[in-house]
Scaffold this motif. Sequence first.
Motif, PDB file in Angstrom:
ATOM      1  N   ILE A 102      -4.873   5.998   3.955  1.00  0.00           N
ATOM      2  CA  ILE A 102      -4.965   6.156   2.496  1.00  0.00           C
ATOM      3  C   ILE A 102      -3.572   6.116   1.869  1.00  0.00           C
ATOM      4  O   ILE A 102      -3.281   5.298   0.994  1.00  0.00           O
ATOM      5  N   LEU A 103      -2.701   7.039   2.325  1.00  0.00           N
ATOM      6  CA  LEU A 103      -1.365   7.122   1.739  1.00  0.00           C
ATOM      7  C   LEU A 103      -0.540   5.872   2.042  1.00  0.00           C
ATOM      8  O   LEU A 103       0.206   5.383   1.187  1.00  0.00           O
ATOM      9  N   GLY A 104      -0.658   5.349   3.264  1.00  0.00           N
ATOM     10  CA  GLY A 104       0.081   4.145   3.639  1.00  0.00           C
ATOM     11  C   GLY A 104      -0.264   2.968   2.749  1.00  0.00           C
ATOM     12  O   GLY A 104       0.612   2.230   2.281  1.00  0.00           O
ATOM     13  N   ASN A 105      -1.569   2.768   2.480  1.00  0.00           N
ATOM     14  CA  ASN A 105      -1.989   1.672   1.602  1.00  0.00           C
ATOM     15  C   ASN A 105      -1.485   1.866   0.181  1.00  0.00           C
ATOM     16  O   ASN A 105      -1.028   0.917  -0.466  1.00  0.00           O
ATOM     17  N   LEU A 106      -1.548   3.111  -0.329  1.00  0.00           N
ATOM     18  CA  LEU A 106      -1.094   3.374  -1.698  1.00  0.00           C
ATOM     19  C   LEU A 106       0.415   3.187  -1.835  1.00  0.00           C
ATOM     20  O   LEU A 106       0.896   2.588  -2.800  1.00  0.00           O
ATOM     21  N   VAL A 163      -9.022   2.253   0.649  1.00  0.00           N
ATOM     22  CA  VAL A 163      -8.623   3.568   0.126  1.00  0.00           C
ATOM     23  C   VAL A 163      -9.804   4.239  -0.562  1.00  0.00           C
ATOM     24  O   VAL A 163     -10.099   5.418  -0.323  1.00  0.00           O
ATOM     25  N   LYS A 164     -10.490   3.495  -1.414  1.00  0.00           N
ATOM     26  CA  LYS A 164     -11.635   4.043  -2.155  1.00  0.00           C
ATOM     27  C   LYS A 164     -12.711   4.553  -1.202  1.00  0.00           C
ATOM     28  O   LYS A 164     -13.224   5.672  -1.345  1.00  0.00           O
ATOM     29  N   LYS A 165     -13.049   3.735  -0.194  1.00  0.00           N
ATOM     30  CA  LYS A 165     -14.115   4.131   0.735  1.00  0.00           C
ATOM     31  C   LYS A 165     -13.690   5.317   1.603  1.00  0.00           C
ATOM     32  O   LYS A 165     -14.499   6.195   1.917  1.00  0.00           O
TER      33      LYS A 165
END
Length: 733
Positions: A490-494, A567-569
């Motif tokens: 999650i954080l890596g993608n953001l 991230v959303k999922k």
Amino acid sequence: MANSAFGESERINELLNQAYTSRVNNLTRSVELAEEALKFSRDIDDKSLIGRSLNQLSLFFMILGEYDRSTQTSKEAIRIFEELNDEKGIADAKYNIAGIYYKTDNFHLGLAYLIDCLSIYKKYSDYHNESRAEKSLGTIYEYFGDVNNAIQSYQNAIEAGKKTGDQNLESNVYNNLSGLYLKQNKIDEASELIDRSIEIKTRTGDTRGLAFAIYGRGKVYAAKKLYAKAESDYKESLAIHESMGEKLGLGMALRKLGALYIEMKNLDKAREVILRAIEFGHMHNIVIVKFKCDYLLYQICKIENNPAGALEYLERHFKEKEAVINTQTLKVIENYELITRMKTLEKEAEMQKEKADIIEKKNRAEESARVRQEFLSTMSHEIRTPLNAVITITSLLEEKTDPEEKQLLDSLKFASGNLLRIINDILDFTKLDSGKSKLETHQTQFKVLIENICRTYDSLAKEKGLRLSLKMDVDIAESYYVDETKLTQILGNLISNSIKFTDKGNIDIVVEKSGSNQKSDNLVFKVTDTGEGISANNLEEIFNSFSLTKPVTTRKHGGAGLGLAIVKKLIELHGSEIKVSSELGKGSTFSFELQLLKALSIGNSNTDLTSALKGKMALVAEDNEINAYVIRKLLKKWGIVSEHALNGNMAVEMANSKIFDFILMDIHMPEMNGFDAAQMIREIDNLNKKTPIFALTADITASSHEEYVQYFNGFLWKPLQIEKLYDALVGTN
């Protein structure tokens, strides 16, 4: 006039039936009859018959190895059947295209097309074509080394063939199953099946099918060391294939004859036949024949004590084989869309069959899930396996290079890491979308985890002249129960997304406590950038799968457009939601809130673990020799002595002869897969019944096979994360 048209239609149908029947012993005659049928169909302007004639011609051209003509006629047939809204006609044309793909160098797209066809054949209970499609699927799974799925598809093909009463359909599958049993060293079962196949082919007069069956019997004779009989069968098979114009069968028989001569120690004859097979493979683009023949030439050079030649052919073998896999990476998205369309077709079929039994609907849904799972399993294994060697070797070489070489290695590491992130995004999204993903929380040093995530992206930010900052509330607990992998995703993608779309300024990561009770804390995570921002029209769209806010041909940023969808999922999997606020030209803020269970604080250990594994014994079960070499090199660095098993059978045998401290087990292997090997080691009395077994696999669906999970101490994914492997092995002490 109507009676005249009806008579012409009857005549055309008779011509097509004769053409299809003739294919087993006179392909030239089949082509002539189908072309005659096509001419008459065009004369009376009957589009249905035109399409059917084109499909038959495409099939015959495919068998003859005239792939361009086959593709051209199939595409023309598809256009006609789309006008007629004829799903069955479209499926038949796509079946021919699938055959072209997997007989040349496009196994993955062949797989997707076959799955598409199969859903339509099942919808219309077309058992004849269902049997053909399942047999072809089995062939592809067998090439990938996925024995379980290959056997399942072959058994499905036999069942469908029996429903038609066409013994030739059954016989075709017996031939393939016989070869599969030979790979598992089940020679008696293989011999029984191939004899049954030959008996049927002889009785029905299927000359073309008989050539493949005789070739199969030759393989059985070779396994029994009956070399003269094997040579005779291969030559007879070659003669029939040559007279029939069957290209794939001819290439296969040449390769096997070359392999037989190597086994007979007749190297001159072997080289002559193998070079002919390679030339034939190049001429007709039969890639599987080419790279397997390169391996045979490597064996010859090895026997002749010619190391330079051996190395050259071995490198050519791996290069050709991996090229087949790597050229497919960009087609993954297309394949995913085909699978999605397959599910849509199945839903439409259920609506059209309102009177269908509820049990039949349930079985159909289960079949769809099985196909999707098989597709995900195969794709993840085939794409991630070659990347494992690249990434792990790069990590090992970093310690031994001068600054100039390190710069090249850093570039290679970044490129391979970027490719891996794109592939992982596609595969992870497919897994999430199918409902196969779930949270796996463990006690985690939370602050250390967040700092490590930010540190990972710090150098990437600095390269663009950006400042990356982290701010955490002081009263946040040291430890929580967290799914480290998913929070990192999650954080890596953001963070990487913010860096990608920011050319100057800052990336700020904030973690603050918003609420608390005795057992848990509510934490708010924010990632803010000073980038280009997102327009109001695109704010909802950015979380859609494969969403790219600019055209692919003009955007300057890479990726598959799946990062934010994942991230959303993942946040929804935590029971929360992602929020975004943005202003064009000024930047964006992404935020979400998680409720995390508190954990006892984990102290940092300063214990020196460098010698913790010294002198340990490991068994590495891995069929890919490059990956096996890399893993053993890594283990040696830690002082671990290792032995290598090429397949599951060897792993079971070695586990019965020596005690190991741990076993590293690949999942997709020939002869016996890692699941079955682990089960045998655990359940049969042997020296390693209680030895820790770790699955070392590129198949991201492996841990979802619940019936096998109990046999493993853990699942470690390729490309390898060296620290996780080390921690797992140390944890067994």
